[in-house]
Design an enzyme around this catalytic site. Sequence first.
Site, PDB file in Angstrom:
ATOM      1  N   GLU A 169       0.508  -1.570  -0.418  1.00  0.00           N
ATOM      2  CA  GLU A 169      -0.247  -0.162  -0.133  1.00  0.00           C
ATOM      3  C   GLU A 169       1.111   1.652  -0.009  1.00  0.00           C
ATOM      4  O   GLU A 169       0.968   2.122   1.043  1.00  0.00           O
ATOM      5  CB  GLU A 169      -0.661  -0.401   1.094  1.00  0.00           C
ATOM      6  CG  GLU A 169      -2.250  -1.318   1.412  1.00  0.00           C
ATOM      7  CD  GLU A 169      -3.320  -1.237   2.415  1.00  0.00           C
ATOM      8  OE1 GLU A 169      -3.717  -2.360   2.320  1.00  0.00           O
ATOM      9  OE2 GLU A 169      -2.961  -0.466   3.062  1.00  0.00           O
ATOM     10  N   GLU A 354      -5.874  -8.854  -0.293  1.00  0.00           N
ATOM     11  CA  GLU A 354      -6.381  -7.889   0.986  1.00  0.00           C
ATOM     12  C   GLU A 354      -7.708  -7.930   0.467  1.00  0.00           C
ATOM     13  O   GLU A 354      -7.727  -7.015   0.079  1.00  0.00           O
ATOM     14  CB  GLU A 354      -6.018  -6.760   2.153  1.00  0.00           C
ATOM     15  CG  GLU A 354      -4.132  -6.955   2.221  1.00  0.00           C
ATOM     16  CD  GLU A 354      -4.457  -5.431   3.154  1.00  0.00           C
ATOM     17  OE1 GLU A 354      -4.592  -5.278   3.520  1.00  0.00           O
ATOM     18  OE2 GLU A 354      -2.513  -5.847   3.605  1.00  0.00           O
TER      19      GLU A 354
END
Length: 443
Positions: A169, A354
């Site tokens: 991320e 995720e």
Amino acid sequence: MTIDFTRKDFPEGFEFGVATSAYQIEGSDFGGCGRSQWDDFAATPGNVVRGENGAIACDHYHKWAEDFDLIKDCGLDSYRFSTSWARVMPEGRGQVNQQGLDYYDRLVDGLLERDIKPYACLYHWELPSAILDMGGWRNRDIADWFADFAEVIMGRIGDRLHAAATFNEPWCIAWLSHFLGHHAPGVRDVRAATRAMHHVLLAHGKAIQTMRGLGMDNLGVVMNFEYASPVDDTPQAQESAKLYDGIYNRWFLGGVFNKAYPEDVVAEIGQHLPDNYQDDFETIAAPVDWLGVNYYTRKVIAPNDSGQFPYHDEIEGPLPKTAMEWEVYPQGLHHFLTWADREYTKGLPIYVTENGMASYDEVEDGEVADPVRIDYLNQHVAAVKQAIADGSPVKGYFVWSLLDNYEWALGYDKRFGLVHVDFESLERTPKGSYLGLKEALVK
């Protein structure tokens, strides 16, 4: 409420897995781990709920075998974990902590012994404090320091990994932490954020080159995505949502896959980029083998008249929400899986690295019923199935997370796990979602 999908709904070889991160579960007090920016951030009053930190977390450092048995018993194929830079190199550079290398050795071997595919991510936000002291992600030299870390840790475990990623991320590393200030190091500065957005991608490219030099393959990067919905049909709202999408979604994909940042974002913050930043794109765009997509929610975006970039407000949406106050919007996952393939990755394998939801789960009579999580998983796995039917090369789906864990600035309140953790006794209790997934995966 039951899991309504099985393996038979997906192509042969499709992987089901779970994901975690080092600081959230390991326990930074153990094994010679160095100090990280999250230890400092949590020690500063007002940053983290109740001042909680990851010193013990889930004590995965000592309980990893028990946790890996849970993965195996659930019938999952793969496990995505992160390595701690501070654990491997306590000062970020120079001296290596052999206890840290030995620990990750044990993890990889423990997974292979259980026939679980190891997916490692080099960095999930654990910047060594000593590197932050030298400017952290604002300092261009961090790209070389990070590549050195990649060489040390992957020189030890890279030969046995199924796959490896550089970053988890980049938006959170750069924007959430340097513009919004919600995560460590808690900076709110547009120039710092812009520099971080570039340097994290430069570090990505250099780490990919380093791992290739070690003979590794199946290398990728994990990016997070949020669907931006304009609050109404006005041109102003449309433009605000587009700019949000540019910062959050198109910037990082553009750098890695198109050797360019989105023009609408550069028009606003390009003056803060390093001189001659375009010269770095050849490194940033070092070829990867797959893209990881992390997805949780959408945001409803409205323009404001502040005159200050990025000129928008986030408005509460009407959809059902998780304990994070995030709307449940599985359509966004389908969008990103098909859009990223069409516009950027063009046939490369994509993994949902995720996806999951937070709730306030409690143990009652030795059980944890979490029907809302089961429903969430059903909806999002259905979106993955539809994306595959629409031609997107999605090869796997990883639930976030295996365990309830340290949820960063929100402390230990928000529970994302398939497995409940009592943070006093550290007892693990599989939830209804875990048991339902276990049953579904044998079908």
